[in-house]
Design a protein around this motif. Sequence first.
Motif, PDB file in Angstrom:
ATOM      1  N   ASN A 161       5.390 -44.818  29.400  1.00 20.87           N
ATOM      2  CA  ASN A 161       5.243 -44.081  28.347  1.00 20.87           C
ATOM      3  C   ASN A 161       4.363 -45.046  27.071  1.00 20.87           C
ATOM      4  O   ASN A 161       3.343 -45.513  27.010  1.00 20.87           O
ATOM      5  CB  ASN A 161       6.359 -43.278  27.178  1.00 20.87           C
ATOM      6  N   ASN A 162       5.322 -46.628  27.292  1.00 22.85           N
ATOM      7  CA  ASN A 162       4.715 -47.613  26.708  1.00 22.85           C
ATOM      8  C   ASN A 162       3.354 -48.551  27.367  1.00 22.85           C
ATOM      9  O   ASN A 162       2.852 -48.867  27.077  1.00 22.85           O
ATOM     10  CB  ASN A 162       5.663 -48.375  26.752  1.00 22.85           C
ATOM     11  N   ASN A 163       3.555 -48.432  28.466  1.00 23.17           N
ATOM     12  CA  ASN A 163       1.453 -48.408  29.158  1.00 23.17           C
ATOM     13  C   ASN A 163       0.760 -48.079  29.311  1.00 23.17           C
ATOM     14  O   ASN A 163      -0.480 -48.144  28.264  1.00 23.17           O
ATOM     15  CB  ASN A 163       2.213 -48.597  30.955  1.00 23.17           C
ATOM     16  N   GLN A 164       0.723 -46.461  29.124  1.00 25.53           N
ATOM     17  CA  GLN A 164       0.184 -45.931  28.901  1.00 25.53           C
ATOM     18  C   GLN A 164      -0.096 -45.681  27.250  1.00 25.53           C
ATOM     19  O   GLN A 164      -1.782 -45.412  26.968  1.00 25.53           O
ATOM     20  CB  GLN A 164       0.766 -44.523  28.793  1.00 25.53           C
ATOM     21  N   SER A 165       0.177 -45.983  26.492  1.00 23.79           N
ATOM     22  CA  SER A 165       0.129 -46.136  24.649  1.00 23.79           C
ATOM     23  C   SER A 165      -0.813 -47.148  24.904  1.00 23.79           C
ATOM     24  O   SER A 165      -1.906 -47.939  24.089  1.00 23.79           O
ATOM     25  CB  SER A 165       1.008 -46.148  23.902  1.00 23.79           C
ATOM     26  N   ALA A 166      -0.285 -48.371  25.730  1.00 22.11           N
ATOM     27  CA  ALA A 166      -1.144 -49.740  25.026  1.00 22.11           C
ATOM     28  C   ALA A 166      -2.538 -49.225  26.262  1.00 22.11           C
ATOM     29  O   ALA A 166      -3.197 -50.520  26.272  1.00 22.11           O
ATOM     30  CB  ALA A 166      -0.170 -50.491  26.391  1.00 22.11           C
ATOM     31  N   GLY A 167      -2.594 -49.070  26.929  1.00 19.74           N
ATOM     32  CA  GLY A 167      -3.752 -47.948  27.823  1.00 19.74           C
ATOM     33  C   GLY A 167      -4.357 -47.801  26.818  1.00 19.74           C
ATOM     34  O   GLY A 167      -5.946 -48.069  26.633  1.00 19.74           O
ATOM     35  N   MET A 168      -4.349 -46.567  26.193  1.00 22.98           N
ATOM     36  CA  MET A 168      -4.991 -46.055  25.059  1.00 22.98           C
ATOM     37  C   MET A 168      -5.406 -46.455  24.174  1.00 22.98           C
ATOM     38  O   MET A 168      -6.666 -46.726  23.451  1.00 22.98           O
ATOM     39  CB  MET A 168      -3.756 -44.641  24.903  1.00 22.98           C
ATOM     40  N   GLU A 169      -4.928 -48.032  23.917  1.00 18.82           N
ATOM     41  CA  GLU A 169      -5.179 -49.217  22.399  1.00 18.82           C
ATOM     42  C   GLU A 169      -6.199 -49.735  23.172  1.00 18.82           C
ATOM     43  O   GLU A 169      -7.359 -49.771  22.015  1.00 18.82           O
ATOM     44  CB  GLU A 169      -3.682 -49.641  21.845  1.00 18.82           C
ATOM     45  N   ARG A 170      -6.104 -49.878  24.342  1.00 22.03           N
ATOM     46  CA  ARG A 170      -6.671 -51.108  24.713  1.00 22.03           C
ATOM     47  C   ARG A 170      -8.870 -50.464  25.032  1.00 22.03           C
ATOM     48  O   ARG A 170      -9.350 -51.057  24.207  1.00 22.03           O
ATOM     49  CB  ARG A 170      -6.249 -51.745  26.205  1.00 22.03           C
ATOM     50  N   ARG A 171      -8.656 -49.182  25.729  1.00 23.07           N
ATOM     51  CA  ARG A 171      -9.769 -48.416  25.259  1.00 23.07           C
ATOM     52  C   ARG A 171     -10.593 -47.913  24.030  1.00 23.07           C
ATOM     53  O   ARG A 171     -11.362 -48.475  23.952  1.00 23.07           O
ATOM     54  CB  ARG A 171      -9.501 -47.100  26.195  1.00 23.07           C
ATOM     55  N   LEU A 181      16.878 -41.571  21.957  1.00 20.79           N
ATOM     56  CA  LEU A 181      16.207 -43.117  21.401  1.00 20.79           C
ATOM     57  C   LEU A 181      14.705 -42.743  21.271  1.00 20.79           C
ATOM     58  O   LEU A 181      14.308 -42.154  21.448  1.00 20.79           O
ATOM     59  CB  LEU A 181      16.455 -44.264  22.856  1.00 20.79           C
ATOM     60  N   VAL A 182      15.235 -43.829  19.343  1.00 21.47           N
ATOM     61  CA  VAL A 182      13.417 -43.989  19.703  1.00 21.47           C
ATOM     62  C   VAL A 182      13.043 -45.026  19.506  1.00 21.47           C
ATOM     63  O   VAL A 182      13.734 -45.993  18.850  1.00 21.47           O
ATOM     64  CB  VAL A 182      12.966 -43.344  17.610  1.00 21.47           C
ATOM     65  N   LEU A 183      12.695 -46.157  20.622  1.00 23.03           N
ATOM     66  CA  LEU A 183      11.794 -46.879  20.899  1.00 23.03           C
ATOM     67  C   LEU A 183      10.256 -47.264  21.355  1.00 23.03           C
ATOM     68  O   LEU A 183       9.775 -48.384  21.696  1.00 23.03           O
ATOM     69  CB  LEU A 183      12.334 -47.211  22.682  1.00 23.03           C
ATOM     70  N   ASP A 184       9.714 -46.487  20.286  1.00 20.49           N
ATOM     71  CA  ASP A 184       8.051 -46.718  20.290  1.00 20.49           C
ATOM     72  C   ASP A 184       7.923 -47.725  19.855  1.00 20.49           C
ATOM     73  O   ASP A 184       6.316 -48.747  20.064  1.00 20.49           O
ATOM     74  CB  ASP A 184       7.287 -45.114  18.785  1.00 20.49           C
ATOM     75  N   GLN A 185       8.417 -48.597  18.019  1.00 16.93           N
ATOM     76  CA  GLN A 185       7.345 -49.984  17.630  1.00 16.93           C
ATOM     77  C   GLN A 185       9.173 -51.044  18.701  1.00 16.93           C
ATOM     78  O   GLN A 185       9.034 -51.820  17.532  1.00 16.93           O
ATOM     79  CB  GLN A 185       7.525 -49.427  16.363  1.00 16.93           C
ATOM     80  N   ALA A 186       9.755 -50.858  19.262  1.00 11.84           N
ATOM     81  CA  ALA A 186      10.388 -51.423  19.789  1.00 11.84           C
ATOM     82  C   ALA A 186      10.297 -52.809  19.997  1.00 11.84           C
ATOM     83  O   ALA A 186       8.552 -53.049  20.291  1.00 11.84           O
ATOM     84  CB  ALA A 186      11.358 -51.575  20.887  1.00 11.84           C
ATOM     85  N   PRO A 187      10.714 -53.907  19.675  1.00 10.74           N
ATOM     86  CA  PRO A 187       9.473 -55.206  19.987  1.00 10.74           C
ATOM     87  C   PRO A 187       9.803 -55.600  21.604  1.00 10.74           C
ATOM     88  O   PRO A 187      10.592 -55.018  22.341  1.00 10.74           O
ATOM     89  CB  PRO A 187      10.272 -56.533  18.866  1.00 10.74           C
ATOM     90  N   ALA A 188       9.185 -56.285  22.007  1.00 12.33           N
ATOM     91  CA  ALA A 188       8.890 -57.409  22.910  1.00 12.33           C
ATOM     92  C   ALA A 188      10.568 -58.363  23.636  1.00 12.33           C
ATOM     93  O   ALA A 188      10.861 -58.240  22.711  1.00 12.33           O
ATOM     94  CB  ALA A 188       7.567 -58.094  23.925  1.00 12.33           C
ATOM     95  N   ALA A 189      10.932 -58.415  24.589  1.00 15.16           N
ATOM     96  CA  ALA A 189      12.060 -59.311  24.950  1.00 15.16           C
ATOM     97  C   ALA A 189      11.957 -60.407  23.787  1.00 15.16           C
ATOM     98  O   ALA A 189      10.647 -61.023  24.261  1.00 15.16           O
ATOM     99  CB  ALA A 189      12.406 -59.559  26.254  1.00 15.16           C
ATOM    100  N   PRO A 190      12.757 -60.632  23.653  1.00 13.56           N
ATOM    101  CA  PRO A 190      13.196 -62.014  23.138  1.00 13.56           C
ATOM    102  C   PRO A 190      12.587 -63.033  24.448  1.00 13.56           C
ATOM    103  O   PRO A 190      12.795 -63.558  25.349  1.00 13.56           O
ATOM    104  CB  PRO A 190      14.661 -62.773  22.599  1.00 13.56           C
TER     105      PRO A 190
END
Lengths: 312, 412
Positions: free
Chosen positions: A302-312, B191-200
């Motif tokens: 899900n995160n990867n897809q979101s990142a891909g969409m942002e890049r486009r 879980l809501v992880l939408d804006q979770a930061p990257a690993a330290p």
Amino acid sequence: MIRSLRSSGRCWLLACLIGWPVWAASAESVEVQGMDAAAPQAQPVSLPDGRTLTLQFIDQAIAEHRLQAAAELLNRAMARPGGAADRELQLRTAELLLASGLLPDAERAFQALLPEADVAARARTGLAISLINRGEAGQARILLQEAVAMAPDLARAWSALAVLADRAHNWSEAEGHYDNALRVAPDDAGIWNNRGYSRLLQQDFAGAEADFQQALQLQPKLTEAQTNLRLARALQGQYLRSFANSRAQNLGQDLNTVGFAAMLRGDHALAESYFYRAMEADPAYQDRAAANLAYLKAVRENNNQSAGMERR
Amino acid sequence: MPLGLAPAALAALSAHGTAVAGISEADFFLPAPDTHARQQLIDAELAKGRLALGEGQLLPALQHYTRALTLAPDSSEALNGVAVCYDRLGRFEVSRTYYEIALGIDPTSPILLNNYGYSLYLQGAQDQARRFLMLAVAVGDAEVQQRALRTLASIDTTPRPAPQLVQTAAPLAEQVPAAQIVRTSAHEVRLVLDQAPAAPDRMQLADGLPAQMAALSDRQAAMIRPVAALDAVDEAHIALADLVDARLIAAEQAQRQMQARRMLRPATPAVPVWMQAVIDLALVAAPQAEPDRAALANLFRPADAPTHARDPLWDAHQMVDFSQSVRPDAARRRHVAALANSISQPEQTDQSVRQEAEAADQPQRRHFDQPFQSDDAKLNDFADRMQHGSVRQVKAAQVARLQALLLRMQQA
């Protein structure tokens, strides 16, 4: 850990059962005799009667989930003359049924005791907890408010009210109820554990850790508080410290718990590693860790897809 | 009866667990309700239970006490006896139930209070143990007080873990702004992880593990290493906490060892040797009844060395004879007589057990997969005899094998 957290939620509710009324010792007070100066300090010792002792033993057995022992003690006490008509014993019977998960039976038993003035507040509390377990929060709240109005020193009722407030995400109300509960019963490890869990939900991880530590100081074997303490520490990024006092037999569970916290923090690689190790350490955690891994994979995609969409 | 539903559920709950395996009322003849005969039978079972327990025979003792309990369900002595047996078998959860039933019946019995307190102490419930031992001291006679005080002293000398400092880290609100646990229903968490930061990015490989994880094997300890480590401040906190824990554990172990040595130290004679000789001579000059004589003769001798069957720690703390606290003089006489009997009688060794042990120690006859084959017929014969005992048996076996082979060929 998702399932662990679910079971922890159940334990959270079960922990409400831990509180039991404080018994007024109906006995005389005697001084310890025959002790020399090196012996332990002489303090007044109260001699409880047999009924009082039996009720204390039953309460403790239920609180420690030694249900067979509680049933044995209850059966014996009921069989004695006048035992069947003893309302305190009837209340313990209802509590035992509640602790055993026989909710309809427990509710009938509590309802039968509602008109009895001496046990009415406690019967309302027990009935409310049974209703909470069945998901009927509205009726439970009314009963609990009646109970604390009848007996303001009923810590268990305050704690149950706080749990209801937690569920409604009404954090300030929950804090108030927890304060009332801890004012009445400051040595109740279950209430400290519940407040810590509430703070965990509020993302006050440091405050939660302090509460879990307090619970464990009062009751070192409280497994719910042990698991929650690991979670609170791991959620602060203190992964290695989360495994303090970990034992080989629980390592799978602990790895899964810490992995779950790592997933929450966004440390996905670390979470994946911990889930795999949990599966390796304890075959019983194969399913749970595998479910968490699948969830983690979905989150990553899900995160990867979101990142891909942002890049486009 | 408002709780008419309860008995069935309660019966189901109490159906298991505390029942004594292998002993049931069906195994035991219940006499007619003749009060006198019944009481005699109860007393006899209790006496047998005490005797068996004194000899360290736990299962027979348990059997006798259970029989007494079948006859007299509210007998606090029988309940105490069963509980003591379970204590010594290490089944504290069962023993606890029996003690609690007994205390509900007889809450001021000093023996019950002392034994229950000692049982709780063994289970590590020191605060509860202290409460009941103090009660035993308050209501008991000199002997019970002595035992209870000894256990209380053990509790007081056991080091308690120091209260832990509550270490709290900085709130994570800034670090993890959007990671949330959201409860959606009674047992559901999302879980809501939408804006979770990257690993330290400040993680390194951990090169050491805290001493608190010493219970784990190397392989298990390796499992808990994070892919990256904490910062130096956290590591220093952990190392300090580990050091304190390790020292507390070492101090506790040293204390326990010292306590065990103190408990097991053999008693010294209360009188000089020459006085014991004078007593012996006097006893020879004026013979008495056999038990009393044995008791007096050994009155001043040190206790016998502990055997595997009788643990002195149990005997020093627990009591089973309810008449002891009521009649201390009679109790002391019985105790001395039992002590004398245990000293004067040599330990019996079962002949059959000894023979079995000797037979087990004999070297086993070797077996060979392949018979010995040599050009020398005498050597072959010798090898056959070594393997099969005699030439005749060898031949018989060979004939049997051939017959079996023929039979299989015919069937084929």
